[in-house]
Design an enzyme around this catalytic site. Structure first.
Site, short mmCIF file in Angstrom:
data_model
loop_
_atom_site.label_atom_id
_atom_site.label_comp_id
_atom_site.label_asym_id
_atom_site.label_seq_id
_atom_site.Cartn_x
_atom_site.Cartn_y
_atom_site.Cartn_z
N ARG A 1 0.87 -1.18 0.00
CA ARG A 1 0.00 0.00 0.00
C ARG A 1 0.90 1.22 0.00
O ARG A 1 1.64 1.45 0.95
CB ARG A 1 -0.86 -0.03 1.27
CG ARG A 1 -1.87 1.07 1.39
CD ARG A 1 -2.44 1.12 2.81
NE ARG A 1 -1.61 1.92 3.69
CZ ARG A 1 -1.48 1.73 5.00
NH1 ARG A 1 -2.11 0.75 5.60
NH2 ARG A 1 -0.72 2.52 5.73
N HIS B 1 -3.24 4.66 5.30
CA HIS B 1 -4.35 3.74 5.53
C HIS B 1 -5.65 4.41 5.07
O HIS B 1 -6.42 3.85 4.31
CB HIS B 1 -4.42 3.37 7.01
CG HIS B 1 -5.66 2.63 7.39
ND1 HIS B 1 -5.88 1.33 7.03
CD2 HIS B 1 -6.78 3.03 8.05
CE1 HIS B 1 -7.06 0.94 7.47
NE2 HIS B 1 -7.63 1.96 8.09
N TYR C 1 4.94 5.85 10.64
CA TYR C 1 5.08 4.46 11.06
C TYR C 1 5.78 3.52 10.09
O TYR C 1 5.92 2.34 10.38
CB TYR C 1 3.71 3.86 11.46
CG TYR C 1 2.62 3.95 10.41
CD1 TYR C 1 1.61 4.89 10.51
CD2 TYR C 1 2.60 3.07 9.33
CE1 TYR C 1 0.59 4.96 9.57
CE2 TYR C 1 1.58 3.14 8.39
CZ TYR C 1 0.59 4.09 8.51
OH TYR C 1 -0.42 4.16 7.57
C1 LIG Z 1 -13.74 -5.57 13.84
C2 LIG Z 1 -12.89 -4.35 13.64
N1 LIG Z 1 -11.84 -4.11 14.47
C3 LIG Z 1 -11.07 -3.02 14.29
C4 LIG Z 1 -11.35 -2.14 13.28
C5 LIG Z 1 -10.47 -0.89 13.08
N2 LIG Z 1 -9.70 -1.05 11.82
C6 LIG Z 1 -10.07 -0.44 10.69
S1 LIG Z 1 -9.05 -0.80 9.41
C7 LIG Z 1 -8.08 -1.78 10.39
C8 LIG Z 1 -6.86 -2.48 9.83
C9 LIG Z 1 -7.19 -3.51 8.81
O1 LIG Z 1 -6.03 -3.95 8.18
P1 LIG Z 1 -6.05 -5.01 7.02
O2 LIG Z 1 -7.05 -6.08 7.30
O3 LIG Z 1 -4.64 -5.44 6.79
O4 LIG Z 1 -6.60 -4.20 5.75
P2 LIG Z 1 -6.01 -2.94 5.00
O5 LIG Z 1 -6.62 -1.73 5.67
O6 LIG Z 1 -4.53 -3.00 5.08
O7 LIG Z 1 -6.48 -3.04 3.59
C10 LIG Z 1 -8.57 -1.83 11.70
C11 LIG Z 1 -7.95 -2.59 12.80
C12 LIG Z 1 -12.46 -2.41 12.44
N3 LIG Z 1 -12.77 -1.63 11.41
N4 LIG Z 1 -13.21 -3.53 12.64
#
Ligand SMILES: Cc1ncc(C[n+]2csc(CCOP(=O)(O)OP(=O)(O)O)c2C)c(N)n1
Length: 351
Positions: free
Chosen positions: A252, A256, A265
């Site tokens: 990416r 985020h 980070y």
């Molecule tokens: C159940 C839940 N826990 C925490 C969050 C907060 N949160 C939003 S995005 C994220 C990270 C997700 O990372 P990843 O699965 O690697 O996907 P990416 O954003 O890198 O595409 C988190 C922890 C959430 N949206 N839902």
């Protein structure tokens, strides 16, 4: 463990074939299709960030760097398949057939942005992490019970594999042998948490072993590897052989979401050898005689125009109905929500 899951690629970082078996399967039509869609969604993505910065769009989750993973996988689907995306997979949903204007509306917090086109099965983006995996397994199971050839794809990130829903989705799909492809984009980070702090497994693909399903690691920046490997997983699913877990290793490039600052980070570049997926495809096109200045120029103009028209369409929408927040939660509104809705409308002087 990593050596059991070598990263499959068809074309290397410099745009040369590493797997000659595919030379005959790749033709001009496929190359142009991949290029057009990758450029189209990159243009969309960059425009979305600009609009957010100008206050014309809400918070936005960029996917630059993940175009090959999203386009390659979306082009491997059949029109009647089911797509279960996250908030970062609008490149895949736009490629599959969701309109750009509708996608912009989603990022403006509009309920209209969650509506799929009539001829495509696209779920609204899942924001709670990993909840879409059991949904995809369920939709695929329904298709199996109905005796169709339709399958489902669930998109998710590396962080999603730490959630219970990931394991439930895979277990269910495996036990009931349903036609679903679990498509992981390992982009290195879950917001600011690097993958090494997220899990002790060397790869995501190896998690397939626990559920008795095939698992592959592919180069997620090689659009050809993504396209052919996803297609293979779908063929397998349609033939009654159940689910597959694919780990597309990618990067990416940006934040985020537009609400955070990645320089706080992580390093800016993935590593010495990192080549952007679109540049990699351009190198391939130049190396094998697919490059045509005129076609490239026309395609750039076409995709820019398309994005600008989608912005116009979004901005022509009438102001949102404030009641949407209450009206689209349950089929029949429970009493406590009805009360809140009435109080809110009264507060706004609209009752
Ligand atoms: C159940 C839940 N826990 C925490 C969050 C907060 N949160 C939003 S995005 C994220 C990270 C997700 O990372 P990843 O699965 O690697 O996907 P990416 O954003 O890198 O595409 C988190 C922890 C959430 N949206 N839902």
């Amino acid at each position: 463990m990593e050596h059991n899951y070598p990263i499959k690629r068809i074309v290397d970082d410099k745009g040369y074939f590493v797997d000659a078996d595919f030379e005959k399967q790749i033709d001009e039509q496929l190359v142009k299709k991949l290029y057009y869609h990758m450029l189209r969604i990159r243009t969309f993505d960059r425009k979305a960030i600009n609009l957010q910065r100008q206050g014309r769009l809400g918070t936005y989750a960029p996917f630059e760097g993940q175009e090959a993973a999203q386009v390659g996988s979306a082009l491997a689907l059949n029109a009647d398949d089911w797509v279960f995306p996250t908030y970062r997979d609008h490149g895949a949903t736009i490629t599959f057939g969701k309109s750009m204007a509708t996608t912009f509306l989603y990022w403006n917090g509009r309920v209209e942005g969650c509506v799929a086109p009539a001829d495509r099965n696209i779920f609204p983006p899942a924001v709670p992490i990993a909840t879409q995996l059991p949904h995809a397994a369920g939709a695929a199971w329904a298709e199996k019970r109905r005796g169709t050839q339709n399958a489902a794809i669930a998109y998710f990130g590396d962080g999603a594999t730490s959630e219970g829903d990931f394991h439930e989705g895979l277990n269910f799909a495996s036990v009931f042998k349903v036609p679903v492809v679990f498509f992981n984009q390992n982009n290195g980070y879950a917001i600011s948490v690097p993958i090494e702090k997220q899990m002790n497994s060397a790869t995501i693909a190896q998690k397939s072993v626990a559920y008795g399903m095939p698992g592959f690691r592919i180069d997620g920046n090689d659009c050809f590897a993504v396209y052919f490997e996803t297609k293979k997983a779908f063929d397998n699913a349609r033939n009654g052989n159940g689910p597959t877990l694919i780990e597309a290793v990618t990067w990416r490039k940006g934040a985020h979401t537009t609400a955070d600052d990645p320089s706080k980070y992580r390093p800016e570049k993935q590593g010495e050898n990192y080549v952007d997926p679109l540049i990699r495809l351009e190198l391939f096109m130049k190396n094998y005689g697919y490059w045509n200045d005129e076609w490239i120029q026309t395609t750039k103009e076409k995709t820019t125009r398309e994005v600008e028209e989608a912005v116009e369409e979004m901005e022509k929408f009438p102001p949102p109905n404030v009641a949407d927040v209450f009206d689209n939660v349950y089929a029949e509104m429970p009493a406590h929500l009805a009360e809140q809705k009435a109080a809110y409308l009264a507060h706004l002087g609209r009752q």
